[in-house]
Design a protein around this motif. Sequence first.
Motif, PDB file in Angstrom:
ATOM      1  N   ASP A   4       0.815  -1.211   0.000  1.00 18.13           N
ATOM      2  CA  ASP A   4       0.000   0.000   0.000  1.00 18.13           C
ATOM      3  C   ASP A   4       0.852   1.266   0.000  1.00 18.13           C
ATOM      4  N   GLU A   5       2.173   1.149   0.075  1.00 20.75           N
ATOM      5  CA  GLU A   5       3.054   2.301  -0.001  1.00 20.75           C
ATOM      6  C   GLU A   5       3.531   2.549  -1.432  1.00 20.75           C
ATOM      7  N   SER A   6       3.084   1.729  -2.337  1.00 21.62           N
ATOM      8  CA  SER A   6       3.503   1.870  -3.727  1.00 21.62           C
ATOM      9  C   SER A   6       2.293   2.007  -4.636  1.00 21.62           C
ATOM     10  N   THR A   7       2.544   2.516  -5.857  1.00 20.64           N
ATOM     11  CA  THR A   7       1.511   2.641  -6.870  1.00 20.64           C
ATOM     12  C   THR A   7       1.649   1.484  -7.848  1.00 20.64           C
ATOM     13  N   ALA A   8       0.552   0.758  -8.070  1.00 22.90           N
ATOM     14  CA  ALA A   8       0.599  -0.424  -8.919  1.00 22.90           C
ATOM     15  C   ALA A   8       0.446  -0.049 -10.388  1.00 22.90           C
ATOM     16  N   GLU A   9       1.305  -0.602 -11.221  1.00 26.64           N
ATOM     17  CA  GLU A   9       1.226  -0.452 -12.669  1.00 26.64           C
ATOM     18  C   GLU A   9       1.411  -1.829 -13.294  1.00 26.64           C
ATOM     19  N   HIS A  10       0.788  -2.054 -14.421  1.00 28.53           N
ATOM     20  CA  HIS A  10       0.891  -3.375 -15.053  1.00 28.53           C
ATOM     21  C   HIS A  10       2.205  -3.514 -15.814  1.00 28.53           C
ATOM     22  N   ILE A  11       2.390  -2.722 -16.877  1.00 25.81           N
ATOM     23  CA  ILE A  11       3.607  -2.775 -17.680  1.00 25.81           C
ATOM     24  C   ILE A  11       4.335  -1.442 -17.572  1.00 25.81           C
ATOM     25  N   VAL A  12       5.574  -1.482 -17.122  1.00 27.29           N
ATOM     26  CA  VAL A  12       6.383  -0.274 -16.967  1.00 27.29           C
ATOM     27  C   VAL A  12       7.573  -0.370 -17.911  1.00 27.29           C
ATOM     28  N   SER A 135      16.655   2.205  -8.001  1.00 26.51           N
ATOM     29  CA  SER A 135      16.882   0.816  -7.606  1.00 26.51           C
ATOM     30  C   SER A 135      15.647  -0.029  -7.899  1.00 26.51           C
ATOM     31  N   ILE A 136      15.869  -1.328  -7.980  1.00 28.88           N
ATOM     32  CA  ILE A 136      14.808  -2.303  -8.247  1.00 28.88           C
ATOM     33  C   ILE A 136      14.816  -3.331  -7.130  1.00 28.88           C
ATOM     34  N   GLN A 137      13.636  -3.654  -6.650  1.00 26.00           N
ATOM     35  CA  GLN A 137      13.523  -4.572  -5.511  1.00 26.00           C
ATOM     36  C   GLN A 137      12.423  -5.592  -5.784  1.00 26.00           C
ATOM     37  N   GLU A 138      12.652  -6.810  -5.346  1.00 24.62           N
ATOM     38  CA  GLU A 138      11.615  -7.842  -5.438  1.00 24.62           C
ATOM     39  C   GLU A 138      10.473  -7.510  -4.493  1.00 24.62           C
ATOM     40  N   ASP A 139       9.258  -7.760  -4.956  1.00 24.84           N
ATOM     41  CA  ASP A 139       8.085  -7.586  -4.100  1.00 24.84           C
ATOM     42  C   ASP A 139       7.791  -8.941  -3.451  1.00 24.84           C
ATOM     43  N   VAL A 140       8.091  -9.060  -2.169  1.00 25.08           N
ATOM     44  CA  VAL A 140       7.953 -10.329  -1.461  1.00 25.08           C
ATOM     45  C   VAL A 140       6.503 -10.821  -1.546  1.00 25.08           C
ATOM     46  N   GLY A 141       6.351 -12.068  -1.961  1.00 28.11           N
ATOM     47  CA  GLY A 141       5.025 -12.662  -2.046  1.00 28.11           C
ATOM     48  C   GLY A 141       4.388 -12.576  -3.410  1.00 28.11           C
ATOM     49  N   SER A 142       5.078 -11.927  -4.371  1.00 25.10           N
ATOM     50  CA  SER A 142       4.544 -11.844  -5.735  1.00 25.10           C
ATOM     51  C   SER A 142       5.706 -11.753  -6.713  1.00 25.10           C
ATOM     52  N   ALA A 143       5.376 -11.820  -7.999  1.00 31.02           N
ATOM     53  CA  ALA A 143       6.417 -11.712  -9.028  1.00 31.02           C
ATOM     54  C   ALA A 143       6.702 -10.271  -9.407  1.00 31.02           C
ATOM     55  N   ALA A 144       5.948  -9.321  -8.859  1.00 28.73           N
ATOM     56  CA  ALA A 144       6.101  -7.914  -9.215  1.00 28.73           C
ATOM     57  C   ALA A 144       7.455  -7.374  -8.753  1.00 28.73           C
ATOM     58  N   LYS A 145       7.842  -6.244  -9.356  1.00 31.98           N
ATOM     59  CA  LYS A 145       9.066  -5.550  -8.982  1.00 31.98           C
ATOM     60  C   LYS A 145       8.719  -4.180  -8.430  1.00 31.98           C
ATOM     61  N   LEU A 146       9.406  -3.803  -7.367  1.00 29.43           N
ATOM     62  CA  LEU A 146       9.228  -2.483  -6.776  1.00 29.43           C
ATOM     63  C   LEU A 146      10.301  -1.556  -7.332  1.00 29.43           C
ATOM     64  N   LEU A 147       9.860  -0.483  -7.977  1.00 35.09           N
ATOM     65  CA  LEU A 147      10.767   0.466  -8.605  1.00 35.09           C
ATOM     66  C   LEU A 147      10.869   1.711  -7.746  1.00 35.09           C
ATOM     67  N   HIS A 148      12.030   1.953  -7.186  1.00 34.47           N
ATOM     68  CA  HIS A 148      12.252   3.119  -6.337  1.00 34.47           C
ATOM     69  C   HIS A 148      12.761   4.271  -7.199  1.00 34.47           C
ATOM     70  N   LEU A 149      12.031   5.377  -7.181  1.00 33.01           N
ATOM     71  CA  LEU A 149      12.374   6.531  -8.000  1.00 33.01           C
ATOM     72  C   LEU A 149      13.142   7.566  -7.192  1.00 33.01           C
ATOM     73  N   ALA A 150      13.817   8.460  -7.932  1.00 39.36           N
ATOM     74  CA  ALA A 150      14.661   9.464  -7.294  1.00 39.36           C
ATOM     75  C   ALA A 150      13.864  10.422  -6.413  1.00 39.36           C
ATOM     76  N   ASP A 151      12.575  10.613  -6.706  1.00 32.70           N
ATOM     77  CA  ASP A 151      11.766  11.530  -5.900  1.00 32.70           C
ATOM     78  C   ASP A 151      11.191  10.867  -4.648  1.00 32.70           C
ATOM     79  N   GLY A 152      11.563   9.608  -4.416  1.00 36.68           N
ATOM     80  CA  GLY A 152      11.111   8.903  -3.221  1.00 36.68           C
ATOM     81  C   GLY A 152       9.885   8.048  -3.423  1.00 36.68           C
ATOM     82  N   SER A 153       9.240   8.177  -4.569  1.00 38.30           N
ATOM     83  CA  SER A 153       8.045   7.373  -4.827  1.00 38.30           C
ATOM     84  C   SER A 153       8.437   5.956  -5.236  1.00 38.30           C
TER      85      SER A 153
END
Length: 412
Positions: A4-12, A135-153
């Motif tokens: 819930d701290e991230s914004t979900a997108e399908h294809i990035v 940076s890129i991080q694995e999303d624990v519990g799913s195949a999604a990737k968490l993308l950390h942006l320079a603005d903190g989002s």
Amino acid sequence: MQQDESTAEHIVVVGAGPAGLAVSLGLHRKGVGSVVLESSPALRASGYAITTWRNAFRALDALGVGDKIRKLHLHIQGLRVFSSSTGEITHELDFTSQENGGPHETCRVRRDLLLRAMEEELPPGTIRYSSKIVSIQEDVGSAAKLLHLADGSVLRAKVLIGCDGVNSVVARWLGLAKPSYSGRLATRGLARYHPDSGHDFAPRFLQFIGQGFRFGFVPCDETDVYWFYTWCPSQNDGEGVDQSATKMKQHVLSKLRSSKVPAEAVEVVERSDMSDASAAPLRFRSPLSLLFADISKGNVCVAGDALHPMTPDLGQGGCSELEDGVVLARCLGEAVLRESEADTETERIEAALRKYAGMRRWRSVSLVGTAYAAGFVQQSDNAVVSFLREKVLAGVLARSLLKMADYDCGTL
């Protein structure tokens, strides 16, 4: 990091260059949405112009923007190669001749116009500017990737496509080998002639090879002439040549004036505004490493310069990016749209990215390897290589341009 701290997108898609926009536009044509993250605040026009050979126009036609580009640029009729030492023509190639497999459709397309043509076809808001991935991080519990942006989002991506250039964050995450320095530098420019008078150059690609450098120019339209200069740096270049635009221009003009390059060709450089020009190292990813590299891994893949950075000696860098975009959009779009009870969407997506990787691996290897070999031959000062280049190899190299351009990436 909680979901819930991230914004979900399908294809990035990371990067709004030719590859990134081609992927996104291809997906859009198939009815699949995507988000393109671009680190700069606007479309980047650096690089001035891109050679579009037959294979590039096939890709642009598949994306529905080929005719847009054709209307804005001159169609190049041939190639003429000169010796920088003697001024003599070493080889000439007619792009319109059927004997050469022609006619070969070729233009020198301004990069900003190419990107704008594709951007205009995308839904508003597709490209998110000033969005740099750190940076890129694995999303624990799913195949999604968490993308950390320079603005903190943080963005949560079900599919991640790296089209972020030679210094790709995504390629680094996949473990691809770091691009190698070719030992050569390049600078480029655009000469603008007055709209009322224009220039007098025929729609022909002229190249001057030898004496340790490669110089060429070609008209984009009636007023703009694109040129490039590549060389192997030495202690005789002078201090700060690779850092100062003024010194860079002086260096190029000095080399051209001391060779058999004609005055009208030198004038192209003289009238260019090089305030933003610099010497860029030419880098490439080892073809051997690409044979075994993870072009895709799970729901992540790379395309364009993030996959196959190459030296510019074939003029296929931008063309291959567009090819990548069409092939990837086709494979991925079909996987997303196809309903199946036999496998999940995640399984279909991963299979699609593997299929794309398999289709682009050997094409990437052959382009990178051939470009590097062509550059070595064209700029070598070795007496034997120089003799063979002017007597035999010039024709071989010219024909290799057409061979690599006679490729069809298919439709969407």
